[in-house]
Design an enzyme around this catalytic site. Structure first.
Site, PDB file in Angstrom:
ATOM      1  CD1 TRP A  24       0.232   0.340   3.392  1.00  0.00           C
ATOM      2  CD2 TRP A  24      -0.323  -1.786   2.956  1.00  0.00           C
ATOM      3  NE1 TRP A  24       0.663  -0.429   4.435  1.00  0.00           N
ATOM      4  CE2 TRP A  24       0.328  -1.739   4.206  1.00  0.00           C
ATOM      5  CE3 TRP A  24      -0.766  -3.030   2.476  1.00  0.00           C
ATOM      6  CZ2 TRP A  24       0.560  -2.874   4.975  1.00  0.00           C
ATOM      7  CZ3 TRP A  24      -0.547  -4.149   3.244  1.00  0.00           C
ATOM      8  CH2 TRP A  24       0.110  -4.069   4.470  1.00  0.00           C
ATOM      9  NE  ARG A  25       4.838   2.096   4.801  1.00  0.00           N
ATOM     10  CZ  ARG A  25       5.662   1.868   5.801  1.00  0.00           C
ATOM     11  NH1 ARG A  25       6.883   1.428   5.563  1.00  0.00           N
ATOM     12  NH2 ARG A  25       5.276   2.068   7.036  1.00  0.00           N
ATOM     13  CD  GLU A  37      -2.948   2.326   8.516  1.00  0.00           C
ATOM     14  OE1 GLU A  37      -3.094   1.654   9.551  1.00  0.00           O
ATOM     15  OE2 GLU A  37      -1.833   2.707   8.116  1.00  0.00           O
ATOM     16  CD  GLN A  42      -8.543  -5.670  17.219  1.00  0.00           C
ATOM     17  OE1 GLN A  42      -7.875  -6.248  18.058  1.00  0.00           O
ATOM     18  NE2 GLN A  42      -9.498  -4.841  17.523  1.00  0.00           N
ATOM     19  CE1 TYR A 120      -2.015   4.734  13.001  1.00  0.00           C
ATOM     20  CE2 TYR A 120      -3.690   3.186  12.217  1.00  0.00           C
ATOM     21  CZ  TYR A 120      -2.396   3.660  12.203  1.00  0.00           C
ATOM     22  OH  TYR A 120      -1.473   3.096  11.365  1.00  0.00           O
ATOM     23  CG  ASP A 138       0.314   2.565  15.417  1.00  0.00           C
ATOM     24  OD1 ASP A 138       1.165   3.297  15.972  1.00  0.00           O
ATOM     25  OD2 ASP A 138       0.616   1.678  14.603  1.00  0.00           O
ATOM     26  CB  CYS A 200      18.115   0.716  22.864  1.00  0.00           C
ATOM     27  SG  CYS A 200      16.595   0.515  23.812  1.00  0.00           S
ATOM     28  CB  CYS A 203      16.711   3.124  18.598  1.00  0.00           C
ATOM     29  SG  CYS A 203      15.422   4.371  18.682  1.00  0.00           S
ATOM     30  CB  CYS A 209      15.622   7.166  24.113  1.00  0.00           C
ATOM     31  SG  CYS A 209      14.317   6.186  24.864  1.00  0.00           S
TER      32      CYS A 209
END
Ligand code: SF4
Length: 341
Positions: A24-25, A37, A42, A120, A138, A200, A203, A209
């Site tokens: 979908w991108r 989306e 779920q 969202y 989200d 981390c 990241c 952070c």
């Protein structure tokens, strides 16, 4: 929340290198983003991929979705679960036909007003497909934001979500809102992982952070404990007659509304077969819904005659495949049904 203010630049740089390749991108029209989306609610990305392609092939436009017969829609959705999502998609498609002449609305409030569309999803469509500077928060984005700022408030509370959303809205680069939102989702899905496993070291926010500094990322986000699910013991009747199985349609509202099922009932209620024939225990199965857990025992019944209670039908193999949508809650018994048709 200075950590969130520092986020956009390193996050977008990271995203340019690490964005997940998702169908979908490649063509993010409002319709495509919306369908993806809703499917992703779920449901894991890997499970959605095949369904997304099939859905768009069967229903490539809002008008196709609005006109689709219910049986066909349920067939296209079969196996994805949470069928009310499909019904709401169609309801919203009809709203788009009626209110907006078939053109997907471009105003955030009009998008948010469509059936089944919450903050969202409206934010995702408006930012990703239409380039508007609105947040799409989200569970992934919320987790990242709570950890970045070492926010110990309960994220299931609307006030906490509103405060973190406001901080993200402030920090969001106006001309790259869709990218920023998707980058945040991807960071949460692939690096700032739930429970005790954030990576981390990979990241882009590791230098500022707050949770990493305090070495407490695994404790965040704070969430109030969920209500326990109700367990229902159910008897499922797999009734066969001349290579056909008996089905009954569920009520139009409530759990699995309108879908076809193998007749079943609460174990204590009337555990005798609803047609004459010998019942033999075949298998046990379990299915977990959001608030209920079904613990099922299935019995096969070789029906002595063709007669069925009113509203029930016989389905052969082809009809089960093409016409009737039996929810995946009964998947544990599909091999038994297959062997008898
Ligand atoms: Fe999450 Fe660790 Fe990145 Fe902080 S540094 S946002 S805890 S992955």
């Amino acid at each position: 929340m200075k950590e969130i203010e520092l986020l956009p630049l390193p996050l977008l740089e990271w995203y340019h290198e690490n964005a997940r390749v998702l169908p979908w991108r490649s063509d993010p029209t409002p319709y495509h983003v919306w369908v993806s989306e809703i499917m992703l609610q779920q449901t894991r990305v890997a499970a959605v991929l095949g369904y997304y392609a099939r859905f768009l092939e069967a229903l490539p436009t809002v008008a196709d979705l609005a006109q689709c017969p219910e049986d066909k829609l349920m067939k296209v959705w079969q196996g994805l679960g949470y069928y009310s999502r499909a019904r709401n998609l169609q309801k919203a498609a009809r709203q788009i036909m009626e209110r907006h002449g078939g053109e997907f609305p471009t105003n955030y409030d009009d998008i948010r007003a469509l059936a089944g569309v919450g903050d969202y999803t409206a934010g995702a469509i408006a930012s990703i497909a239409l380039g508007q500077a609105v947040p799409a928060v989200d569970g992934n984005a919320l987790r990242v934001a709570a950890r970045l700022t070492n926010d110990r408030r309960d994220v299931t509370r609307p006030e906490t979500k509103a405060a973190l959303t406001a901080a993200l809205r402030e920090a969001m680069p106006v001309h790259a809102a869709g990218e920023f939102n998707q980058a945040l989702m991807d960071l949460g899905a692939t690096v700032c992982l739930p429970k005790v496993a954030p990576l981390c070291g990979k990241c882009p926010a590791q230098n500022f952070c707050a949770a990493r500094k305090a070495d407490c990322a695994g404790e965040l986000p704070v969430k109030a404990p969920k209500r326990a699910r109700r367990v229902e013991e159910r008897i499922v009747w797999l009734i066969f007659h001349e290579k056909k199985v008996a089905l009954r349609q569920r009520p139009k509202t409530g759990l699995l509304a309108g879908l076809w099922e193998y007749p079943n009932e609460l174990a204590g209620e009337a555990p005798i077969p609803p047609v004459s024939g010998e019942a033999v225990f075949a298998a046990a199965g379990k299915h977990i819904f959001t608030h209920i857990e079904w613990h099922m025992k299935a019995y096969t019944v070789a029906a002595e005659g063709e007669e069925l209670p009113p509203g029930w039908v016989w389905a052969d193999k082809g009809e089960l495949r093409e016409r009737y949508s039996v929810p995946s809650a009964f998947q544990a018994f599909s091999h038994i049904v297959g062997e008898n048709l």
